[in-house]
Design an enzyme around this catalytic site. Structure first.
Site, PDB file in Angstrom:
ATOM      1  N   SER A 141      -3.545 -28.614   9.638  1.00 27.33           N
ATOM      2  CA  SER A 141      -3.561 -28.802   8.085  1.00 27.33           C
ATOM      3  C   SER A 141      -3.605 -30.408   8.055  1.00 27.33           C
ATOM      4  O   SER A 141      -2.850 -31.024   8.657  1.00 27.33           O
ATOM      5  CB  SER A 141      -2.532 -28.236   7.024  1.00 27.33           C
ATOM      6  OG  SER A 141      -2.327 -29.005   5.899  1.00 27.33           O
ATOM      7  N   TYR A 154       6.055 -25.795   5.500  1.00 28.07           N
ATOM      8  CA  TYR A 154       4.652 -25.553   6.034  1.00 28.07           C
ATOM      9  C   TYR A 154       4.127 -26.761   7.119  1.00 28.07           C
ATOM     10  O   TYR A 154       3.666 -26.488   8.123  1.00 28.07           O
ATOM     11  CB  TYR A 154       3.741 -25.782   4.593  1.00 28.07           C
ATOM     12  CG  TYR A 154       2.437 -25.482   5.008  1.00 28.07           C
ATOM     13  CD1 TYR A 154       1.801 -24.268   5.236  1.00 28.07           C
ATOM     14  CD2 TYR A 154       1.497 -26.634   4.953  1.00 28.07           C
ATOM     15  CE1 TYR A 154       0.479 -24.017   5.475  1.00 28.07           C
ATOM     16  CE2 TYR A 154       0.265 -26.406   4.825  1.00 28.07           C
ATOM     17  CZ  TYR A 154      -0.295 -25.211   5.357  1.00 28.07           C
ATOM     18  OH  TYR A 154      -1.970 -25.070   5.523  1.00 28.07           O
TER      19      TYR A 154
HETATM   20  P1  NDP Z   1      -5.685 -17.428   2.085  1.00 24.04           P
HETATM   21  O1  NDP Z   1      -4.423 -17.177   1.444  1.00 24.04           O
HETATM   22  O2  NDP Z   1      -6.770 -17.465   1.157  1.00 24.04           O
HETATM   23  O3  NDP Z   1      -5.786 -16.299   2.994  1.00 24.04           O
HETATM   24  C1  NDP Z   1      -4.719 -16.093   4.219  1.00 24.04           C
HETATM   25  C2  NDP Z   1      -5.381 -15.061   5.173  1.00 24.04           C
HETATM   26  O4  NDP Z   1      -4.241 -14.959   6.274  1.00 24.04           O
HETATM   27  C3  NDP Z   1      -5.504 -13.645   4.545  1.00 24.04           C
HETATM   28  O5  NDP Z   1      -6.605 -12.907   5.121  1.00 24.04           O
HETATM   29  C4  NDP Z   1      -4.009 -12.793   4.783  1.00 24.04           C
HETATM   30  O6  NDP Z   1      -4.314 -11.357   4.897  1.00 24.04           O
HETATM   31  C5  NDP Z   1      -3.956 -13.507   6.139  1.00 24.04           C
HETATM   32  N1  NDP Z   1      -2.315 -13.590   6.592  1.00 24.04           N
HETATM   33  C6  NDP Z   1      -1.447 -14.035   5.771  1.00 24.04           C
HETATM   34  N2  NDP Z   1      -0.118 -13.365   6.474  1.00 24.04           N
HETATM   35  C7  NDP Z   1      -0.661 -12.649   7.601  1.00 24.04           C
HETATM   36  C8  NDP Z   1      -0.117 -11.910   8.621  1.00 24.04           C
HETATM   37  N3  NDP Z   1       1.551 -12.036   8.807  1.00 24.04           N
HETATM   38  N4  NDP Z   1      -0.631 -11.453   9.658  1.00 24.04           N
HETATM   39  C9  NDP Z   1      -1.863 -11.290   9.576  1.00 24.04           C
HETATM   40  N5  NDP Z   1      -2.586 -11.852   8.582  1.00 24.04           N
HETATM   41  C10 NDP Z   1      -2.134 -12.480   7.566  1.00 24.04           C
HETATM   42  O7  NDP Z   1      -5.446 -18.557   3.092  1.00 24.04           O
HETATM   43  P2  NDP Z   1      -6.709 -19.628   3.515  1.00 24.04           P
HETATM   44  O8  NDP Z   1      -7.808 -19.059   3.867  1.00 24.04           O
HETATM   45  O9  NDP Z   1      -6.760 -20.953   2.431  1.00 24.04           O
HETATM   46  O10 NDP Z   1      -6.101 -20.417   4.774  1.00 24.04           O
HETATM   47  C11 NDP Z   1      -6.295 -20.132   6.059  1.00 24.04           C
HETATM   48  C12 NDP Z   1      -5.735 -21.240   7.066  1.00 24.04           C
HETATM   49  O11 NDP Z   1      -6.230 -22.286   6.564  1.00 24.04           O
HETATM   50  C13 NDP Z   1      -4.253 -20.990   7.000  1.00 24.04           C
HETATM   51  O12 NDP Z   1      -3.855 -21.248   8.381  1.00 24.04           O
HETATM   52  C14 NDP Z   1      -3.969 -22.280   6.096  1.00 24.04           C
HETATM   53  O13 NDP Z   1      -2.662 -22.886   6.625  1.00 24.04           O
HETATM   54  C15 NDP Z   1      -4.935 -23.237   6.667  1.00 24.04           C
HETATM   55  N6  NDP Z   1      -5.246 -24.299   5.585  1.00 24.04           N
HETATM   56  C16 NDP Z   1      -5.521 -24.187   4.270  1.00 24.04           C
HETATM   57  C17 NDP Z   1      -5.872 -25.009   3.479  1.00 24.04           C
HETATM   58  C18 NDP Z   1      -6.385 -24.877   1.917  1.00 24.04           C
HETATM   59  O14 NDP Z   1      -6.210 -25.621   1.291  1.00 24.04           O
HETATM   60  N7  NDP Z   1      -6.495 -23.530   1.664  1.00 24.04           N
HETATM   61  C19 NDP Z   1      -5.581 -26.353   3.752  1.00 24.04           C
HETATM   62  C20 NDP Z   1      -5.193 -26.743   5.205  1.00 24.04           C
HETATM   63  C21 NDP Z   1      -5.074 -25.778   5.878  1.00 24.04           C
HETATM   64  P3  NDP Z   1      -4.029 -10.583   4.061  1.00 24.04           P
HETATM   65  O15 NDP Z   1      -4.470 -10.748   2.405  1.00 24.04           O
HETATM   66  O16 NDP Z   1      -4.194  -9.241   4.514  1.00 24.04           O
HETATM   67  O17 NDP Z   1      -2.393 -10.700   3.623  1.00 24.04           O
END
Ligand code: NDP
Length: 246
Positions: A141, A154
């Protein structure tokens, strides 16, 4: 009978947000895609339907990557579906914000399990099972570098991911496997938008020179490149995809 010719990509956390956009992009590039999720079965199945409707190949695989057996189960399922794995996109993650003084053990443990131990274990499976010439794309991030208050639990996990990216790149280079990370700035997804006021979202959007939040596609385009043959000489890097938020 598994297909052993098409290249396969696992995208963790692909049921929604950035991961869903990556799954669509990679499917569009001809990869057979494993759409991993933990809870959102309906969304994952709908995404698979969308990919298949466009002629792509995908399968939805539930695996809770915060659990110790999640990573192995995911690779077992991917190999059962498509024969072997070429690309791992370690996208799944959670984010909750609190000052360190108010970060309880449950919140700390959830971040360590989902954002650090989970990707560590998928990297470990990938190190053993990815085909030579493959790709691992991790998720950090842009908070790493900014170090704002309330991001303690985080940012600790994301800084560790950047360190692991460099170590694993050195371990897997001899097999032609590259290991890189992307470090998005704020992206308009549930993870970022939940629990934030409109005013706060606008203020954060103003922190980059474009004055807007990132969209999932802004990140997916970079992952698509890192997954491609063209990125072969990029290794052990973290690419900050944030519109210039420094
Ligand atoms: P979302 O919350 O929109 O989506 C998260 C995804 O991760 C969902 O598909 C969820 O699935 C899955 N997930 C969560 N926990 C688990 C688990 N234990 N096992 C398997 N799958 C899991 O997040 P983003 O798309 O925003 O984020 C994606 C990545 O980008 C992350 O690593 C985040 O830290 C990183 N990021 C995001 C930023 C942002 O501003 N959005 C900025 C910087 C980095 P389910 O719904 O089935 O739980």
């Amino acid at each position: 009978m598994p297909d052993t010719h098409t290249k396969t990509a696992i995208v963790t956390g692909a049921s929604r947000g950035i991961g869903a956009e990556i799954a669509k992009a990679l499917a569009g590039d001809g990869f057979a895609v494993v759409v991993n999720y933990a809870h959102s079965a309906d969304k994952a199945e709908a995404l698979v339907g969308e990919i298949e409707a466009k002629g792509g190949r995908a399968v939805a695989l539930r695996a809770d990557l915060a659990a110790p057996d999640g990573a192995k189960a995911l690779f077992d399922g991917a190999e059962a579906a498509f024969g072997s794995v070429d690309i791992l996109v370690n996208n799944a993650g959670i984010m909750q914000l609190a000052p360190i003084a108010e970060t309880g053990d449950a919140m700390l443990d959830a971040h360590l399990a989902t954002n650090l131990a989970g990707p560590f274990r998928t990297m470990r499976e990938a190190a053993k099972r990815l085909k030579d010439g493959g790709r691992i794309i991790n998720f950090s991030s842009s908070v790493v570098g900014l170090y704002q208050p309330t991001y303690g639990a985080y940012v600790a996990t994301k800084a560790a991911i950047e360190a692991l990216t460099k170590v694993l790149a050195k371990e897997l280079g001899p097999r032609g496997i590259t290991v890189n990370a992307v470090a998005p700035g704020p992206v308009a997804t549930e993870l970022f938008l939940s629990d934030k006021s409109e005013e706060l979202v606008a203020r954060i959007a103003g922190m980059n020179p474009f004055g807007r939040l990132g969209e999932p596609v802004d990140i997916a385009r970079v992952v698509r490149f890192l997954a491609s043959e063209d990125s072969g000489w990029i290794n052990a890097q973290t690419i900050r995809v944030n519109g210039g938020m420094v």
